[in-house]
Design a protein around this motif. Structure first.
Motif, short mmCIF file in Angstrom:
data_model
loop_
_atom_site.label_atom_id
_atom_site.label_comp_id
_atom_site.label_asym_id
_atom_site.label_seq_id
_atom_site.Cartn_x
_atom_site.Cartn_y
_atom_site.Cartn_z
N MET A 1 0.84 -1.20 0.00
CA MET A 1 0.00 0.00 0.00
C MET A 1 0.88 1.26 0.00
O MET A 1 1.91 1.31 0.67
N THR A 2 0.48 2.28 -0.79
CA THR A 2 1.26 3.53 -0.84
C THR A 2 1.04 4.32 0.45
O THR A 2 -0.09 4.41 0.94
N ALA A 3 2.10 4.87 0.97
CA ALA A 3 1.98 5.69 2.18
C ALA A 3 1.23 6.97 1.87
O ALA A 3 1.30 7.48 0.75
N THR A 4 0.47 7.47 2.82
CA THR A 4 -0.24 8.75 2.66
C THR A 4 0.68 9.89 3.07
O THR A 4 1.32 9.83 4.12
N LEU A 5 0.75 10.89 2.23
CA LEU A 5 1.62 12.04 2.53
C LEU A 5 1.00 12.92 3.61
O LEU A 5 -0.22 13.10 3.63
N ARG A 6 1.86 13.46 4.44
CA ARG A 6 1.37 14.35 5.50
C ARG A 6 1.54 15.80 5.04
O ARG A 6 2.51 16.14 4.37
N LEU A 7 0.59 16.62 5.40
CA LEU A 7 0.68 18.06 5.10
C LEU A 7 0.72 18.83 6.40
O LEU A 7 0.20 18.37 7.42
N PRO A 8 1.32 20.04 6.39
CA PRO A 8 1.31 20.83 7.61
C PRO A 8 -0.11 21.28 7.96
O PRO A 8 -0.98 21.32 7.07
N ALA A 9 -0.33 21.63 9.23
CA ALA A 9 -1.65 22.14 9.64
C ALA A 9 -1.90 23.48 8.96
O ALA A 9 -1.00 24.33 8.89
N THR A 10 -3.10 23.65 8.43
CA THR A 10 -3.43 24.92 7.76
C THR A 10 -3.82 25.97 8.81
O THR A 10 -4.09 25.63 9.96
N ARG A 11 -3.81 27.23 8.36
CA ARG A 11 -4.16 28.33 9.27
C ARG A 11 -5.38 29.07 8.72
O ARG A 11 -5.57 29.12 7.50
N PRO A 12 -6.18 29.70 9.59
CA PRO A 12 -7.39 30.38 9.11
C PRO A 12 -7.11 31.63 8.28
O PRO A 12 -7.97 32.08 7.54
N GLY A 13 -5.93 32.19 8.44
CA GLY A 13 -5.64 33.40 7.67
C GLY A 13 -4.20 33.84 7.84
O GLY A 13 -3.42 33.26 8.60
N SER A 14 -3.86 34.88 7.06
CA SER A 14 -2.55 35.52 7.21
C SER A 14 -2.80 37.02 7.24
O SER A 14 -3.91 37.48 6.93
N ARG A 15 -1.79 37.77 7.61
CA ARG A 15 -1.96 39.23 7.64
C ARG A 15 -0.62 39.92 7.39
O ARG A 15 0.44 39.31 7.60
N ILE A 16 -0.70 41.16 6.97
CA ILE A 16 0.50 42.00 6.90
C ILE A 16 0.79 42.48 8.31
O ILE A 16 -0.04 43.14 8.94
N MET A 17 1.98 42.13 8.82
CA MET A 17 2.33 42.50 10.20
C MET A 17 2.98 43.89 10.25
O MET A 17 2.85 44.58 11.26
N SER A 18 3.68 44.26 9.18
CA SER A 18 4.41 45.54 9.19
C SER A 18 4.82 45.90 7.77
O SER A 18 4.88 45.03 6.89
N VAL A 19 5.11 47.17 7.58
CA VAL A 19 5.59 47.66 6.28
C VAL A 19 6.88 48.44 6.51
O VAL A 19 7.01 49.15 7.52
N GLY A 20 7.83 48.31 5.61
CA GLY A 20 9.06 49.10 5.68
C GLY A 20 9.39 49.61 4.30
O GLY A 20 9.05 48.97 3.30
N SER A 21 10.03 50.78 4.23
CA SER A 21 10.37 51.26 2.88
C SER A 21 11.72 51.94 2.86
O SER A 21 12.26 52.32 3.91
N TYR A 22 12.24 52.08 1.67
CA TYR A 22 13.51 52.76 1.48
C TYR A 22 13.40 53.69 0.28
O TYR A 22 13.07 53.25 -0.83
N ARG A 23 13.66 54.97 0.51
CA ARG A 23 13.67 55.96 -0.57
C ARG A 23 15.09 56.49 -0.72
O ARG A 23 15.65 57.00 0.26
N PRO A 24 15.66 56.38 -1.91
CA PRO A 24 17.02 56.91 -2.10
C PRO A 24 17.09 58.39 -1.77
O PRO A 24 16.09 59.10 -1.86
N ALA A 25 18.29 58.86 -1.41
CA ALA A 25 18.43 60.23 -0.90
C ALA A 25 18.22 61.30 -1.97
O ALA A 25 17.68 62.37 -1.70
#
Ligand code: UT7
Length: 334
Positions: A1-25
């Protein structure tokens, strides 16, 4: 019998935690550009809304700028570099065909356990990256993803090109995407119309340049009117689809952050979407120019800094450009 592959636990959502930017001088005025292309400060302001833009220094690379933005984003999120599972970097101006800019940036960040991948979707690249990051986090593949949009367009646009020299500029923006107990990034609506691939392209391929070199190495060239018409006609429909996919209406938005292509395109989209008065619209192009893949995270960061926007408020993001590729999604503000 072929083994069943395991997947990681899924999550209900994701979010943007922070933003960073760089503007040349270096700030570059319209007057500095206009002389070489028989243009004027007045024409550039009227046709694009651009007052000034930033140009990177000669020895400042795409990777340098990406690193500066990503470091700020990681610091803002309080996430250690070793905890990053993936670095996604959107750019069309990294001057090496291989290896990827993402690999160098991940190494310099200290993200020693991260995968690294460049995204070549031009001005839509950051929103493509955000869509991928959401999937990566929700499927449990990685806990934290750094998404970067970065361009040094001054290396790949001729200052003598009357159709492009005045519009493009340099900079970088980055976000950290991490897990959430509810969806903080809505479904991405993306696509591309390759039949219009010549609307924004390079003047030659590297092979053509090798065999019959033009005076200038291959640089970007744009059919401005064609792209303008496409953007105004099609991209507001894509925005409406992204709102519908997220199950909200424009009344629920606090902010609209479109790719900073041209102020007139932004105005046309605001009209077409009939955005309510309370929705704050990003107009970063006035002082930043069109920075392709970097424009959405740069504009998002500037808006968060300048406007009193609630954390968790909903913003509609949309990127569009060469390909002709596009991607849009609704996100919760960090
Ligand atoms: O970020 C990736 C996606 N890119 C975009 O979304 C860019 C989309 N396109 C645009 O933003 C606009 O097409 C441009 C800003 C690039 C050009 O503006 P336009 O309003 O489409 O200009 P046009 O090419 O239709 O030219 C209008 C007039 C012409 O003169 P006549 O024939 O009306 O007398 C041009 O010769 O403006 C003239 N013109 C200029 N004048 C001064 C064209 N380029 C220039 C210039 N300076 N640089």
């Amino acid at each position: 019998m072929t083994a069943t592959l395991r997947l990681p636990a899924t999550r209900p959502g994701s979010r943007i935690m922070s933003v960073g930017s760089y503007r040349p001088a270096r700030v570059v005025t319209n007057d500095e550009i206009a002389g070489r292309i028989d243009s004027s400060d007045e024409w550039i302001r009227e046709r694009t809304g651009i007052v000034e833009r930033r140009f990177a220094a000669y020895d400042e690379s795409v990777c340098d700028m990406a690193l500066a933005a990503a470091e700020k984003a990681l610091a803002g999120a309080g996430v250690a570099p070793e905890a990053v599972g993936m670095v996604l970097l959107a750019s069309v101006t990294h001057p090496y065909q291989t290896p990827s800019a993402a690999a160098e940036v991940a190494d310099r960040l200290g993200a020693s356990k991260a995968g690294a991948l460049d995204i070549g979707a031009a001005c839509a690249g950051f929103c493509y990256g955000l869509g991928l990051a959401d999937t990566i986090v929700r499927t449990g593949t990685s806990e934290y993803v750094v998404v970067i949009g970065v361009e040094k367009l001054t290396d790949f646009v001729s200052l003598d090109d009357r159709g492009a020299a005045f519009i493009f500029a340099d900079g970088a923006g980055a976000v950290v995407v991490g897990p959430s107990d509810h969806p903080g990034i809505g479904p991405v609506v993306w696509g591309a119309d390759g039949s219009q691939k010549d609307a924004i392209t390079m003047t030659q391929s590297w092979i053509e340049y090798r065999d019959e070199p033009a005076e200038q190495y291959p640089v970007l060239t744009m059919q401005g009117q064609q792209v303008f018409r496409w953007a105004v006609g099609e991209i507001s429909k894509v925005c409406t689809e992204a709102l519908e996919a997220a199950g909200i209406t424009s009344d629920d938005l606090v902010a609209f952050v479109p790719h900073q292509a041209n102020m007139r395109i932004t105005d046309a989209m605001v009209r077409a979407l009939k955005l309510p008065e309370h929705v704050v619209v990003a107009r970063d192009i006035a002082t930043t120019g069109n920075t392709s893949a970097a424009s959405v995270p740069l504009a998002l960061d500037a808006l968060i800094e300048s406007a009193d926007l609630p954390s968790g408020g909903l913003a509609l993001l949309v990127g569009f450009g060469a390909g002709l590729a596009y991607a849009a999604q609704v996100v919760e503000l960090p």
